[in-house]
Design a protein around this motif. Structure first.
Motif, PDB file in Angstrom:
ATOM      1  N   MET A 233       0.758  -1.065   0.041  1.00 40.63           N
ATOM      2  CA  MET A 233      -0.015   0.046   0.005  1.00 40.63           C
ATOM      3  C   MET A 233       0.774   1.198   0.062  1.00 40.63           C
ATOM      4  SD  MET A 233      -3.438   0.635  -0.060  1.00 40.63           S
ATOM      5  CE  MET A 233      -4.398   1.962   0.170  1.00 40.63           C
ATOM      6  N   VAL A 234       2.116   1.249   0.662  1.00 37.13           N
ATOM      7  CA  VAL A 234       2.885   2.349   0.741  1.00 37.13           C
ATOM      8  C   VAL A 234       3.429   2.648  -0.616  1.00 37.13           C
ATOM      9  CG1 VAL A 234       4.901   3.309   1.842  1.00 37.13           C
ATOM     10  CG2 VAL A 234       3.376   2.123   3.182  1.00 37.13           C
ATOM     11  N   ALA A 235       3.917   1.678  -1.259  1.00 37.17           N
ATOM     12  CA  ALA A 235       4.517   2.102  -2.518  1.00 37.17           C
ATOM     13  C   ALA A 235       3.467   2.601  -3.650  1.00 37.17           C
ATOM     14  CB  ALA A 235       5.253   0.674  -2.956  1.00 37.17           C
ATOM     15  N   LEU A 236       2.303   1.993  -3.488  1.00 34.65           N
ATOM     16  CA  LEU A 236       1.185   2.298  -4.438  1.00 34.65           C
ATOM     17  C   LEU A 236       0.795   3.819  -4.131  1.00 34.65           C
ATOM     18  CD1 LEU A 236      -1.083  -0.806  -4.235  1.00 34.65           C
ATOM     19  CD2 LEU A 236       0.350  -0.064  -6.150  1.00 34.65           C
ATOM     20  N   VAL A 237       0.851   4.138  -2.790  1.00 33.93           N
ATOM     21  CA  VAL A 237       0.327   5.657  -2.476  1.00 33.93           C
ATOM     22  C   VAL A 237       1.281   6.638  -2.935  1.00 33.93           C
ATOM     23  CG1 VAL A 237      -0.002   7.184  -0.552  1.00 33.93           C
ATOM     24  CG2 VAL A 237      -1.107   4.972  -0.675  1.00 33.93           C
ATOM     25  N   VAL A 238       2.723   6.355  -2.830  1.00 36.47           N
ATOM     26  CA  VAL A 238       3.879   7.135  -3.216  1.00 36.47           C
ATOM     27  C   VAL A 238       3.666   7.299  -4.700  1.00 36.47           C
ATOM     28  CG1 VAL A 238       6.265   7.014  -3.300  1.00 36.47           C
ATOM     29  CG2 VAL A 238       5.080   6.428  -1.335  1.00 36.47           C
ATOM     30  N   ASN A 239       3.469   6.141  -5.562  1.00 37.51           N
ATOM     31  CA  ASN A 239       3.385   6.261  -6.820  1.00 37.51           C
ATOM     32  C   ASN A 239       2.281   7.341  -7.393  1.00 37.51           C
ATOM     33  OD1 ASN A 239       5.683   4.665  -7.337  1.00 37.51           O
ATOM     34  ND2 ASN A 239       4.432   2.958  -7.442  1.00 37.51           N
ATOM     35  N   SER A 240       1.178   7.110  -6.837  1.00 35.83           N
ATOM     36  CA  SER A 240       0.049   7.652  -7.097  1.00 35.83           C
ATOM     37  C   SER A 240      -0.066   9.300  -6.632  1.00 35.83           C
ATOM     38  CB  SER A 240      -1.042   7.318  -6.457  1.00 35.83           C
ATOM     39  OG  SER A 240      -1.672   6.005  -6.990  1.00 35.83           O
ATOM     40  N   ALA A 241       0.744   9.312  -5.670  1.00 32.35           N
ATOM     41  CA  ALA A 241       0.928  10.900  -5.202  1.00 32.35           C
ATOM     42  C   ALA A 241       1.931  11.674  -6.084  1.00 32.35           C
ATOM     43  CB  ALA A 241       1.394  10.757  -3.696  1.00 32.35           C
ATOM     44  N   LEU A 242       2.884  10.860  -6.417  1.00 33.09           N
ATOM     45  CA  LEU A 242       4.062  11.525  -7.351  1.00 33.09           C
ATOM     46  C   LEU A 242       3.499  11.958  -8.635  1.00 33.09           C
ATOM     47  CD1 LEU A 242       6.785  12.401  -7.890  1.00 33.09           C
ATOM     48  CD2 LEU A 242       7.217  10.060  -8.580  1.00 33.09           C
ATOM     49  N   VAL A 243       2.673  10.798  -9.150  1.00 32.97           N
ATOM     50  CA  VAL A 243       2.038  11.319 -10.488  1.00 32.97           C
ATOM     51  C   VAL A 243       1.157  12.279 -10.499  1.00 32.97           C
ATOM     52  CG1 VAL A 243       0.727  10.098 -12.248  1.00 32.97           C
ATOM     53  CG2 VAL A 243       2.420   8.661 -11.523  1.00 32.97           C
ATOM     54  N   THR A 244       0.186  12.158  -9.712  1.00 33.81           N
ATOM     55  CA  THR A 244      -0.759  13.208  -9.431  1.00 33.81           C
ATOM     56  C   THR A 244      -0.308  14.541  -9.138  1.00 33.81           C
ATOM     57  OG1 THR A 244      -1.294  12.472  -7.318  1.00 33.81           O
ATOM     58  CG2 THR A 244      -2.809  11.501  -8.839  1.00 33.81           C
ATOM     59  N   LEU A 245       0.693  14.774  -8.126  1.00 34.01           N
ATOM     60  CA  LEU A 245       1.272  16.135  -7.928  1.00 34.01           C
ATOM     61  C   LEU A 245       1.924  16.698  -9.188  1.00 34.01           C
ATOM     62  CD1 LEU A 245       2.565  15.351  -4.223  1.00 34.01           C
ATOM     63  CD2 LEU A 245       0.521  16.642  -5.151  1.00 34.01           C
ATOM     64  N   MET A 246       2.581  15.921  -9.902  1.00 35.60           N
ATOM     65  CA  MET A 246       3.416  16.252 -11.037  1.00 35.60           C
ATOM     66  C   MET A 246       2.437  16.701 -12.081  1.00 35.60           C
ATOM     67  SD  MET A 246       6.577  16.390 -10.269  1.00 35.60           S
ATOM     68  CE  MET A 246       7.411  16.445 -11.899  1.00 35.60           C
ATOM     69  N   ILE A 247       1.302  15.961 -12.461  1.00 37.69           N
ATOM     70  CA  ILE A 247       0.353  16.166 -13.393  1.00 37.69           C
ATOM     71  C   ILE A 247      -0.396  17.576 -12.752  1.00 37.69           C
ATOM     72  CG2 ILE A 247      -1.672  15.574 -14.369  1.00 37.69           C
ATOM     73  CD1 ILE A 247      -0.817  12.843 -14.310  1.00 37.69           C
ATOM     74  N   ALA A 248      -0.757  17.869 -11.577  1.00 33.16           N
ATOM     75  CA  ALA A 248      -1.503  18.861 -11.099  1.00 33.16           C
ATOM     76  C   ALA A 248      -0.564  20.133 -11.437  1.00 33.16           C
ATOM     77  CB  ALA A 248      -2.032  18.857  -9.754  1.00 33.16           C
ATOM     78  N   VAL A 249       0.512  19.993 -10.894  1.00 33.93           N
ATOM     79  CA  VAL A 249       1.396  21.411 -10.966  1.00 33.93           C
ATOM     80  C   VAL A 249       1.700  21.584 -12.518  1.00 33.93           C
ATOM     81  CG1 VAL A 249       3.948  21.919 -10.677  1.00 33.93           C
ATOM     82  CG2 VAL A 249       2.611  20.868  -8.870  1.00 33.93           C
ATOM     83  N   GLY A 250       2.109  20.443 -13.449  1.00 34.47           N
ATOM     84  CA  GLY A 250       2.324  20.724 -14.851  1.00 34.47           C
ATOM     85  C   GLY A 250       0.937  21.403 -15.429  1.00 34.47           C
ATOM     86  N   GLN A 251      -0.232  20.942 -15.082  1.00 38.51           N
ATOM     87  CA  GLN A 251      -1.470  21.490 -15.539  1.00 38.51           C
ATOM     88  C   GLN A 251      -1.667  22.861 -15.170  1.00 38.51           C
ATOM     89  OE1 GLN A 251      -5.033  18.975 -15.380  1.00 38.51           O
ATOM     90  NE2 GLN A 251      -4.063  17.341 -16.558  1.00 38.51           N
ATOM     91  N   MET A 252      -1.537  23.312 -14.095  1.00 36.03           N
ATOM     92  CA  MET A 252      -1.711  24.489 -13.412  1.00 36.03           C
ATOM     93  C   MET A 252      -0.675  25.495 -14.270  1.00 36.03           C
ATOM     94  SD  MET A 252      -1.648  23.665  -9.335  1.00 36.03           S
ATOM     95  CE  MET A 252      -1.464  25.409  -8.844  1.00 36.03           C
ATOM     96  N   GLY A 253       0.581  25.230 -14.503  1.00 29.92           N
ATOM     97  CA  GLY A 253       1.414  25.984 -15.142  1.00 29.92           C
ATOM     98  C   GLY A 253       1.032  26.158 -16.658  1.00 29.92           C
ATOM     99  N   THR A 254       1.026  25.057 -17.375  1.00 29.67           N
ATOM    100  CA  THR A 254       0.728  25.033 -18.812  1.00 29.67           C
ATOM    101  C   THR A 254      -0.654  25.649 -18.967  1.00 29.67           C
ATOM    102  OG1 THR A 254      -0.246  22.777 -18.650  1.00 29.67           O
ATOM    103  CG2 THR A 254       1.945  22.959 -19.416  1.00 29.67           C
ATOM    104  N   ALA A 255      -1.900  25.538 -18.293  1.00 27.69           N
ATOM    105  CA  ALA A 255      -3.107  25.944 -18.391  1.00 27.69           C
ATOM    106  C   ALA A 255      -3.198  27.597 -18.142  1.00 27.69           C
ATOM    107  CB  ALA A 255      -4.383  25.640 -17.562  1.00 27.69           C
TER     108      ALA A 255
END
Length: 292
Positions: free
Chosen positions: A84-106
């Motif tokens: 569970m810990v590794a899955l949460v870390v992967n999801s958190a990394l992916v979603t945070l990077m996407i959220a930050v990237g979308q905020m900047g590009t948008a």
């Protein structure tokens, strides 16, 4: 000499009538809200209730909404069956990077479509909006081939990079920038500021509520995303949380339903925390256009 007294603005306003349950129409609105709340919270409460039951109690007939003997064993079994810990870390990394990237590009694209003048701007914006009509299942094959050609197959970057451009975020930020006054840009232009300087120093700080909306919506969507990770990742160490929860079902769906729903409840907690702390920014961003 007598002076003419002009009534103040707040004195001319008609006072609001107090909220009374007996007022015509109020009871109907309350009933509609209660039905909507039941339809929204009912499945979530049933999921929570089932996760606290034993597997045998999950299929009792007639079904009981409240568990007879609440048990947390299913939650411990989730951590025993999946990492569970590794899955949460992967999801958190992916979603945070996407959220930050979308905020900047948008923000950049929205500012360009709202404030800058260039040839073909309206046509390009129409093309960007048209991409919202194309489902992800149509573009997943060319995206997969591009990711493989870049040597990023079965990596977290394969999930992050294609999701950073956002048509909805661009549209949202464009509308937000259109609601801001033009006087700021004119004053900055007189002072000799470039369009980039005007964006960074003036409009970007004013657009923080709109960027917060884009980030929150992106986080909630990609935290629960299942289709793209299923296609673009193979190794279990690169699985995101939705893919890991599927393994709780076992071979041919023989896993415990209580364990599966316990994992679902655990996966909801990060998104719920983000919404609780971000709901003020979300509410202010959605109402900022009207107030401006």
């Amino acid at each position: 000499m007598s002076t003419l007294t002009v009534p103040r603005q707040d004195q001319r306003r008609t006072p609001r009538r107090p909220f009374r349950i007996g007022r015509p129409g109020t009871i109907g609105r309350i009933v509609i809200l209660l039905v909507a709340a039941a339809l929204t919270l009912g499945p979530v409460m049933w999921t929570l209730s089932t996760s606290l039951r034993t597997p045998s109690e999950s299929f009792n007939l007639p079904p009981q909404f409240l568990p007879l003997n609440p048990d947390l064993t299913s939650y411990f079994q989730v951590f025993e069956q999946i990492n569970m810990v590794a899955l949460v870390v992967n999801s958190a990394l992916v979603t945070l990077m996407i959220a930050v990237g979308q905020m900047g590009t948008a923000a950049l694209a929205g500012y360009a479509f709202a404030r800058l003048k260039f040839t073909g701007k309206n046509m390009m914006f129409s093309i960007v909006l048209a991409t919202m009509m194309v489902p992800v299942q149509v573009t997943i094959v060319p995206v997969f081939m591009l990711i493989r050609g870049m040597g990023l197959s079965d990596t977290l970057l394969a999930l992050i990079l294609p999701a950073i451009p956002t048509a909805f975020g661009t549209f949202l930020m464009r509308q937000y920038f259109l609601g801001l006054p033009n006087d700021f840009a004119e004053a900055a232009s007189i002072d000799g500021a470039s369009p980039w300087r005007t964006f960074v120093s003036i409009y970007a700080p004013l657009a923080v509520p709109g960027m917060a909306i884009v980030g929150i919506l992106a986080f909630n969507f990609h935290w629960n995303e299942f289709f793209r990770p299923l296609i673009l990742t193979i190794s279990e160490q690169n699985y995101t949380l939705p893919l890991g929860l599927v393994t709780l079902q076992g071979n041919l769906g023989t896993g415990s339903i209580s364990v599966v729903l316990a994992g679902v409840i655990l996966s909801m907690l990060p998104a719920l925390v983000v919404f609780i702390f971000g709901q003020r920014a979300l509410r202010e961003g959605l109402t900022a256009g009207a107030s401006k």
